[in-house]
Write a protein that holds these residues in place. Structure first.
Motif, PDB file in Angstrom:
ATOM      1  N   LYS A 194       0.822  -1.214   0.000  1.00 30.53           N
ATOM      2  CA  LYS A 194       0.000   0.000   0.000  1.00 30.53           C
ATOM      3  C   LYS A 194       0.854   1.260   0.000  1.00 30.53           C
ATOM      4  O   LYS A 194       0.576   2.217  -0.735  1.00 30.53           O
ATOM      5  CB  LYS A 194      -0.937  -0.009   1.205  1.00 30.53           C
ATOM      6  N   THR A 195       1.891   1.264   0.817  1.00 27.77           N
ATOM      7  CA  THR A 195       2.770   2.444   0.873  1.00 27.77           C
ATOM      8  C   THR A 195       3.536   2.602  -0.438  1.00 27.77           C
ATOM      9  O   THR A 195       3.735   3.731  -0.916  1.00 27.77           O
ATOM     10  CB  THR A 195       3.761   2.321   2.046  1.00 27.77           C
ATOM     11  N   ALA A 196       3.963   1.487  -1.025  1.00 28.96           N
ATOM     12  CA  ALA A 196       4.679   1.543  -2.305  1.00 28.96           C
ATOM     13  C   ALA A 196       3.799   2.151  -3.389  1.00 28.96           C
ATOM     14  O   ALA A 196       4.246   3.011  -4.163  1.00 28.96           O
ATOM     15  CB  ALA A 196       5.135   0.144  -2.708  1.00 28.96           C
ATOM     16  N   VAL A 197       2.543   1.728  -3.447  1.00 29.86           N
ATOM     17  CA  VAL A 197       1.610   2.267  -4.442  1.00 29.86           C
ATOM     18  C   VAL A 197       1.389   3.762  -4.203  1.00 29.86           C
ATOM     19  O   VAL A 197       1.378   4.562  -5.147  1.00 29.86           O
ATOM     20  CB  VAL A 197       0.268   1.501  -4.399  1.00 29.86           C
ATOM     21  N   LYS A 198       1.228   4.134  -2.944  1.00 24.07           N
ATOM     22  CA  LYS A 198       1.010   5.541  -2.601  1.00 24.07           C
ATOM     23  C   LYS A 198       2.196   6.402  -3.039  1.00 24.07           C
ATOM     24  O   LYS A 198       2.019   7.485  -3.635  1.00 24.07           O
ATOM     25  CB  LYS A 198       0.791   5.671  -1.096  1.00 24.07           C
ATOM     26  N   LEU A 199       3.408   5.918  -2.770  1.00 25.37           N
ATOM     27  CA  LEU A 199       4.601   6.674  -3.152  1.00 25.37           C
ATOM     28  C   LEU A 199       4.749   6.785  -4.667  1.00 25.37           C
ATOM     29  O   LEU A 199       5.094   7.847  -5.198  1.00 25.37           O
ATOM     30  CB  LEU A 199       5.846   6.015  -2.551  1.00 25.37           C
ATOM     31  N   LEU A 200       4.462   5.687  -5.365  1.00 26.45           N
ATOM     32  CA  LEU A 200       4.589   5.704  -6.824  1.00 26.45           C
ATOM     33  C   LEU A 200       3.511   6.565  -7.468  1.00 26.45           C
ATOM     34  O   LEU A 200       3.747   7.203  -8.494  1.00 26.45           O
ATOM     35  CB  LEU A 200       4.543   4.269  -7.368  1.00 26.45           C
ATOM     36  N   ASN A 201       2.331   6.594  -6.879  1.00 29.00           N
ATOM     37  CA  ASN A 201       1.288   7.479  -7.389  1.00 29.00           C
ATOM     38  C   ASN A 201       1.661   8.944  -7.181  1.00 29.00           C
ATOM     39  O   ASN A 201       1.346   9.805  -8.008  1.00 29.00           O
ATOM     40  CB  ASN A 201      -0.050   7.185  -6.707  1.00 29.00           C
ATOM     41  N   GLN A 202       2.346   9.208  -6.082  1.00 29.96           N
ATOM     42  CA  GLN A 202       2.720  10.589  -5.772  1.00 29.96           C
ATOM     43  C   GLN A 202       3.945  11.052  -6.558  1.00 29.96           C
ATOM     44  O   GLN A 202       3.970  12.177  -7.071  1.00 29.96           O
ATOM     45  CB  GLN A 202       2.997  10.725  -4.275  1.00 29.96           C
ATOM     46  N   TYR A 203       4.949  10.164  -6.665  1.00 29.50           N
ATOM     47  CA  TYR A 203       6.213  10.576  -7.282  1.00 29.50           C
ATOM     48  C   TYR A 203       6.465   9.952  -8.657  1.00 29.50           C
ATOM     49  O   TYR A 203       7.445  10.303  -9.326  1.00 29.50           O
ATOM     50  CB  TYR A 203       7.375  10.245  -6.347  1.00 29.50           C
ATOM     51  N   ASN A 204       5.650   9.024  -9.056  1.00 22.35           N
ATOM     52  CA  ASN A 204       5.648   8.448 -10.407  1.00 22.35           C
ATOM     53  C   ASN A 204       6.737   7.421 -10.692  1.00 22.35           C
ATOM     54  O   ASN A 204       6.546   6.537 -11.526  1.00 22.35           O
ATOM     55  CB  ASN A 204       5.725   9.550 -11.472  1.00 22.35           C
ATOM     56  N   SER A 205       7.877   7.492 -10.029  1.00 20.19           N
ATOM     57  CA  SER A 205       8.953   6.536 -10.311  1.00 20.19           C
ATOM     58  C   SER A 205       9.862   6.393  -9.097  1.00 20.19           C
ATOM     59  O   SER A 205       9.882   7.259  -8.203  1.00 20.19           O
ATOM     60  CB  SER A 205       9.794   6.991 -11.506  1.00 20.19           C
ATOM     61  N   LEU A 206      10.626   5.301  -9.080  1.00 21.90           N
ATOM     62  CA  LEU A 206      11.579   5.079  -7.993  1.00 21.90           C
ATOM     63  C   LEU A 206      12.635   6.182  -7.983  1.00 21.90           C
ATOM     64  O   LEU A 206      13.038   6.652  -6.912  1.00 21.90           O
ATOM     65  CB  LEU A 206      12.256   3.709  -8.161  1.00 21.90           C
TER      66      LEU A 206
END
Length: 284
Positions: A194-206
């Motif tokens: 869930k946190t990984a999805v949230k971060l990727l939705n916010q910042y778009n990429s690693l």
């Protein structure tokens, strides 16, 4: 109708067959359950999809670039059961005998061979690709022309997004954050799906997450900053290669990847050597 290439992750297939079937033995008490299960799966796949081109890809013995980059890669995996080890060579020979092109390339993981074949099939030959595997990392290969099949279910872009919460293009970044402990690849501490999805939705990429690590507050930000040196290496370990040199192993792609006539002589040799029940084998 667009031609299709069916790629089977043979290493995944034999494990599934081994654990799905009872401990079948020949009259000499030699284990043959994984053999029967593997051949049954290949026949079913070919029957269901009737692909123009096919290949079964197995992992080769020995190390690959991931072991060199990270010596602990897959270090925690259990050893292959001895009863399965006994069947590996027989399975390879039998798959070849029933006409399937097989690929076992030293120093290259099956995933990378599959990734390379899939990319070439799509970009150079305008083929559709179906990959039979239960390896979740393969989701990174899915596109409008590449789909996965597992347990008779097709996994396309829509399915991948529904399952993981991110598109196939972000799957490597997603697993870089949460890790893949099946391969002994730890992600960022305290970051789950869930946190990984949230971060990727916010910042778009690693990469953007790494660049903004100082702006991410709390425990998540602290753990991200602690993992900054590890994350680029982890992403490289998780990324399936699509540019392997296969020219020494395949005469031509995709023309070499077609179902061949059964090698009746080799089949009889295997039936006799391993005392296989021919009727039982054909029924499977």
């Amino acid at each position: 109708m667009q031609n299709t290439l069916l790629l089977v992750d043979g290493s995944s297939c034999i494990y599934r067959a081994f654990y799905a079937l009872p401990d079948i033995r020949n009259i000499d008490n030699f284990p043959v359950g994984a053999l029967y299960g593997t051949i049954k799966m290949l026949r079913k796949l070919y029957k269901n999809y009737r692909a123009t081109y096919i290949a079964c890809i197995f992992d080769a013995k020995g190390k690959n670039f991931r072991n060199i980059l990270y010596p602990s890669y897959k270090a925690t995996r259990k050893k292959m059961p001895y009863n399965l080890i006994l069947q590996i060579n027989l399975i390879h020979q039998m798959v070849k005998a029933i006409g399937w092109p097989i690929l076992i390339i030293k120093g290259v993981e099956a995933d990378d061979v599959i990734g390379t074949l899939a990319k070439q099939a799509v970009t150079k030959h305008n083929l559709k690709v179906i990959i039979s595997t239960n390896d979740k990392d393969m989701a990174q290969l899915v596109s409008n022309k590449i789909a996965l099949i597992n347990n008779n279910k097709i996994h396309d872009r829509t399915t991948i997004i529904s399952r993981f919460g991110v598109s196939p293009e972000k799957i490597v970044d997603y697993f870089s954050l949460i890790g893949d402990m099946s391969d002994n690849l730890p992600g960022v501490k305290k970051i789950g799906p869930k946190t990984a999805v949230k971060l990727l939705n916010q910042y778009n990429s690693l990469e953007n997450i790494i660049n903004n690590a100082n702006n991410i507050k709390g425990v998540i930000g602290k753990n991200l900053r602690f993992a900054l040196n590890w994350l680029p290496k982890l992403k490289k370990l998780l990324t399936i290669k699509t540019d392997c040199d296969l020219t020494k192993n395949i005469v031509s792609i995709p023309e070499s990847l077609i179902l061949q006539p059964k090698d009746e002589k080799l089949l009889m040799q295997l039936f006799n050597k391993y005392k296989l029940n021919k009727l039982n084998f054909l029924m499977h």
